[in-house]
Design an enzyme around this catalytic site. Structure first.
Site, PDB file in Angstrom:
ATOM      1  N   PHE A 130       0.869  -1.185   0.000  1.00 20.08           N
ATOM      2  CA  PHE A 130       0.000   0.000   0.000  1.00 20.08           C
ATOM      3  C   PHE A 130       0.907   1.235   0.000  1.00 20.08           C
ATOM      4  O   PHE A 130       1.800   1.345   0.834  1.00 20.08           O
ATOM      5  CB  PHE A 130      -0.868  -0.047   1.255  1.00 20.08           C
ATOM      6  CG  PHE A 130      -1.978   0.948   1.268  1.00 20.08           C
ATOM      7  CD1 PHE A 130      -3.234   0.628   0.769  1.00 20.08           C
ATOM      8  CD2 PHE A 130      -1.779   2.215   1.801  1.00 20.08           C
ATOM      9  CE1 PHE A 130      -4.266   1.548   0.796  1.00 20.08           C
ATOM     10  CE2 PHE A 130      -2.814   3.138   1.823  1.00 20.08           C
ATOM     11  CZ  PHE A 130      -4.055   2.800   1.320  1.00 20.08           C
ATOM     12  N   ASP A 199       2.977  -3.705   9.528  1.00 24.21           N
ATOM     13  CA  ASP A 199       1.722  -3.027   9.221  1.00 24.21           C
ATOM     14  C   ASP A 199       0.611  -4.085   9.209  1.00 24.21           C
ATOM     15  O   ASP A 199       0.630  -5.000   8.383  1.00 24.21           O
ATOM     16  CB  ASP A 199       1.836  -2.318   7.864  1.00 24.21           C
ATOM     17  CG  ASP A 199       0.610  -1.471   7.559  1.00 24.21           C
ATOM     18  OD1 ASP A 199      -0.486  -1.818   8.043  1.00 24.21           O
ATOM     19  OD2 ASP A 199       0.741  -0.476   6.829  1.00 24.21           O
TER      20      ASP A 199
HETATM   21  C1  LIG Z   1      -5.323   0.955   4.506  1.00 26.77           C
HETATM   22  C2  LIG Z   1      -3.833   0.956   4.662  1.00 26.77           C
HETATM   23  C3  LIG Z   1      -3.176   2.085   5.178  1.00 26.77           C
HETATM   24  C4  LIG Z   1      -3.927   3.340   5.514  1.00 26.77           C
HETATM   25  O1  LIG Z   1      -3.121   4.319   6.085  1.00 26.77           O
HETATM   26  P1  LIG Z   1      -3.791   5.548   6.853  1.00 26.77           P
HETATM   27  O2  LIG Z   1      -2.665   6.429   7.197  1.00 26.77           O
HETATM   28  O3  LIG Z   1      -4.456   4.976   8.080  1.00 26.77           O
HETATM   29  O4  LIG Z   1      -4.773   6.185   5.937  1.00 26.77           O
HETATM   30  C5  LIG Z   1      -1.806   1.994   5.354  1.00 26.77           C
HETATM   31  N1  LIG Z   1      -1.110   0.880   5.041  1.00 26.77           N
HETATM   32  C6  LIG Z   1      -1.726  -0.227   4.533  1.00 26.77           C
HETATM   33  C7  LIG Z   1      -0.931  -1.446   4.218  1.00 26.77           C
HETATM   34  C8  LIG Z   1      -3.094  -0.198   4.310  1.00 26.77           C
HETATM   35  O5  LIG Z   1      -3.709  -1.258   3.785  1.00 26.77           O
END
Ligand SMILES: *Cc1c(COP(=O)(O)O)cnc(C)c1O
Length: 414
Positions: A130, A199
């Site tokens: 992501f 994460d």
């Molecule tokens: C959904 C997601 C995010 C979202 O990050 P935010 O800062 O909370 O908007 C981050 N990393 C991963 C791998 C995700 O799937």
């Protein structure tokens, strides 16, 4: 309408619901009539208790005003962290609910690299993850003089760890649903003298996570996906108890101070997980999340995993012949390496198929390039729902319904 999909009967799906120990949880969620929601991996459904709890907090704001901060609002990051801890295999005092994933990664990068040996100047993030995890690692490196590198997708991690101070890895990949072995990977990275920030965006609430037992020291995750905390719900951050006294985190705000209400001129970090707080948070958002976490306290995570795998298998089984006939590639990983999603590739028609399904009330999502993604949330989906979603998928593809030009128009959020 046939009641058999590739040999799987609707009756057999309904029978599984009767044997499902998690079936009663569905009654704790508000789900729109007629919608089959396979997007809980992007935004979880609303627990009925959330509406009531937010209403009560609105009343508290009206009636108590500033006094509310001493009536549970101020302590919410730690209190909710303790509620969440068992769901991710952590101890009380190791989880703080705060900010969003992006900010929490930044805080942990600063905290970890502040203690890194001088010869370790590299921050490694994953290609194919992501994007925000890489973006914020790059932003951190711009500020700090560390060097950012991408770990190429499918590369051997051990070959990229020389000189690395910290690696940012997803436990479950958001596109493919690939699950990493947290214990083996953490051990490997520690053997090379580096740290890892896990994460958990697509694993917390999707499957049993064993942070302590895996030797993990640092993790982040969000609560608006599988944990059903609501749109923009606060994220969380985990720091193992043994490494909580390592110095500053870079977003050193007043809520992370050892004595926030002493109003000292100089910053001094709190001696515990509270040092990872920054500034004032939204009492309303914490209230909705707390209502959801109270529900999670009742969930048997092993039963959750079993149902998740059974549902993803059922969906694929109902459609396997169609995938073969239509050249749709099912890239969903094998059971032991799977998150809680089904991932299908159709580069030509993927976007239109997902739009046509949404028009029928079957909500999945589309990610470039070519990926149709369907999340399976054991708390509020039944096996009958899964079977019906598969039926819609088959009908949309076999009838050519997706070819309607309306389904090829791109909107801002996909
Ligand atoms: C959904 C997601 C995010 C979202 O990050 P935010 O800062 O909370 O908007 C981050 N990393 C991963 C791998 C995700 O799937």
């Amino acid at each position: 309408m046939s009641d058999t999909l590739n040999g799987v009967t609707l009756k057999s799906a309904c029978e599984r619901d009767q044997r499902d120990p998690l079936a009663p949880f569905k009654h704790h969620f508000a789900l729109p009539e007629g919608m089959l929601y396979l997007d809980g991996n992007s935004l979880g459904a609303q627990p009925l208790a959330a509406r009531k709890a937010v209403g009560a907090t609105l009343d508290q704001w009206r009636d108590e005003l500033i006094k509310g901060w001493n009536q549970g609002w101020f302590d919410a990051p730690e209190r909710l962290g303790n509620l969440l801890a068992p769901v991710i295999g952590a101890q009380s005092g190791e989880v703080c609910v705060t900010d969003n994933i992006t900010l929490n990664i930044f805080k942990l990068l600063g905290y970890i690299t502040g203690q890194a040996p001088l010869e370790r100047r590299i921050v490694l993030s994953e290609g194919g993850n992501f994007p925000t995890d890489g973006y914020i690692a790059q932003g951190f490196c711009q500020q700090s003089g560390f060097e950012h590198r991408f770990l190429p997708e499918n590369a051997l991690l051990a070959e990229h760890l020389d000189g690395v101070a910290v690696v940012v890895l997803s436990q479950v990949n958001y596109r493919t649903g690939q699950l990493r072995d947290m214990e083996a990977t953490t051990r490997l990275i520690h053997e090379y003298g580096a740290e890892v920030i896990w994460d958990l965006a697509h694993s917390a609430g999707a499957l049993p996570v064993h942070l302590n037992a895996s030797g993990a020291r640092f993790a982040v995750g969000c609560t608006y996906k599988y944990l059903n905390g609501g749109p923009g719900a606060p994220a969380f951050l985990y720091v193992h108890e043994s490494v909580q006294n390592g110095g500053w985190q870079p977003l050193s705000g007043w809520h992370g101070h050892a004595a926030p209400f002493a109003f000292d001129a100089d910053y001094a970090p709190a001696g515990d997980i509270s040092r990872f707080r920054t500034g004032t948070h939204s009492a309303l958002a914490y209230t909705a999340l707390e209502a959801s976490l109270e529900l999670w306290a009742e969930v048997d995570m092993n039963a959750l995993r079993e149902k998740s795998l059974a549902m993803t298998n059922l969906f694929r089984e109902c459609l396997a012949d169609l995938f073969d006939a239509r050249g749709i590639e099912d890239i969903t990983p094998a059971a032991r390496q799977r998150g809680s999603q089904v991932s299908l590739i159709d580069n030509d028609n993927g976007y239109a198929i997902v739009q046509a399904l949404i028009a029928r009330g079957v909500i999945g999502d589309y990610r470039e390039p070519g990926l149709m993604r369907f999340g399976f949330t054991p708390l509020y989906l039944s096996f009958e729902d899964v079977w019906q979603a598969a039926r819609h998928f088959r009908e949309v593809v076999e009838s050519g319904e997706f070819k309607d030009p309306a389904f090829s128009v791109r909107s801002a959020v996909t």
